[in-house]
Design an enzyme around this catalytic site. Structure first.
Site, short mmCIF file in Angstrom:
data_model
loop_
_atom_site.label_atom_id
_atom_site.label_comp_id
_atom_site.label_asym_id
_atom_site.label_seq_id
_atom_site.Cartn_x
_atom_site.Cartn_y
_atom_site.Cartn_z
CB SER A 178 -0.90 0.03 1.17
OG SER A 178 -1.78 1.21 1.20
CE1 TYR A 183 0.32 4.97 -5.66
CE2 TYR A 183 0.54 6.33 -3.63
CZ TYR A 183 0.99 5.22 -4.44
OH TYR A 183 2.12 4.76 -3.86
CE LYS A 189 -0.51 2.09 -3.73
NZ LYS A 189 -0.09 0.82 -4.23
#
Length: 269
Positions: free
Chosen positions: A142, A157, A161
């Site tokens: 992650s 993003y 994550k």
């Protein structure tokens, strides 16, 4: 080292950075490593390096975000290599536009597809076999953007994550009784090729103090090689020295903004 002798490990995004270093370490511990990526040339180079060191690697060229690609990959490995003991979800990408004000929906979806949906599909595909055999390890790379999201990684993003961190925690809570270890590795700012796509790519002196790909690979390797009775549920790998990113954040804020969106005082600053 032979901790992983006889085991099969799948590593996505293995052509460079953290994935490449992870594949090298897992192969060095005796695993047969299936190295997955979209570009064949880096995978060929990696396989040659692994085999020269006495390890075993199998190449699978695939875009894991494509329709049906995740399930097809796992089926190929199971048929041609063997049951999968370790899955390392490492492949990732970020958007070129970071501010949600200017981020196009198709770019948002593309980032989610690689960083979150593909992890779900690959994990779902390996779970039945792992449960049937009484154990297995799923490790997902992650990011600390899952914990402290900002404009360096961007809106898509950070959301993706955070999603995979949540999903790994779900897998851990749900399937630990079946012998499944679900592990999240959260790197801080790392010197990987993805930095070249930043609004302001960091200088070499800045990259020198960042987490290096091999640092993250060592955390993955530790999680994979601990005895099955033990799980490193979550691992943070962060730079010791924290750099000032305020200027980078400001540049990133306006990347992709339409003409005239930036205030006049900002443009003249």
């Amino acid at each position: 080292m032979t901790e992983l002798n006889g085991q099969v490990a799948v590593v996505t995004g293995a052509g460079s950075g953290m994935g490449r270093e992870t594949a090298l370490l897992l192969a060095g511990s005796g695993a047969t490593v299936v190295i997955v990526g979209r570009r064949p040339d880096p995978l060929e180079e990696l396989r040659a390096e692994i085999e020269a060191a006495g390890g075993a690697a199998v190449i699978d060229v695939a875009d894991i975000s494509a329709d049906g690609a995740a399930e097809a990959l796992i089926a190929r490995v199971a048929e041609n290599v063997g049951p999968i003991d370790i899955l390392v979800n490492n492949a990732g990408s970020s958007s070129s536009v970071l501010n949600p004000l200017w981020l196009a929906e198709d770019e948002w979806r593309a980032v989610i597809d690689v960083n979150l949906t593909a992890v779900f599909l690959l994990s779902r595909a390996v779970l039945p076999g792992m449960i049937e055999r009484g154990g297995g390890t799923i490790i997902t790379v992650s990011s600390l953007a899952a914990v402290t999201p900002n404009l360096l990684g961007g809106a898509a993003y950070g959301a993706a994550k955070a999603g995979v961190r949540n999903f790994m925690t779900f897998l851990h809570a749900t399937f630990r009784g079946d012998g499944i270890r679900a592990i999240t590795v959260l790197p801080g700012e790392a010197d990987t090729p993805i930095l070249d796509n930043r609004a302001r790519p960091p200088r070499p002196d800045e990259r020198a103090n960042m987490v290096q790909p091999v640092d993250v690979a060592r955390a993955v390797h530790l999680a994979a090689t601990l005895p099955p009775r033990t799980v490193l549920q979550e691992v943070i790998v962060a730079p010791t020295r924290q750099r000032d990113v305020s200027g980078d954040l400001e540049i990133s804020r306006w990347l992709g903004a339409p003409e005239g969106a930036r205030p006049a005082q900002e443009e003249s600053a």
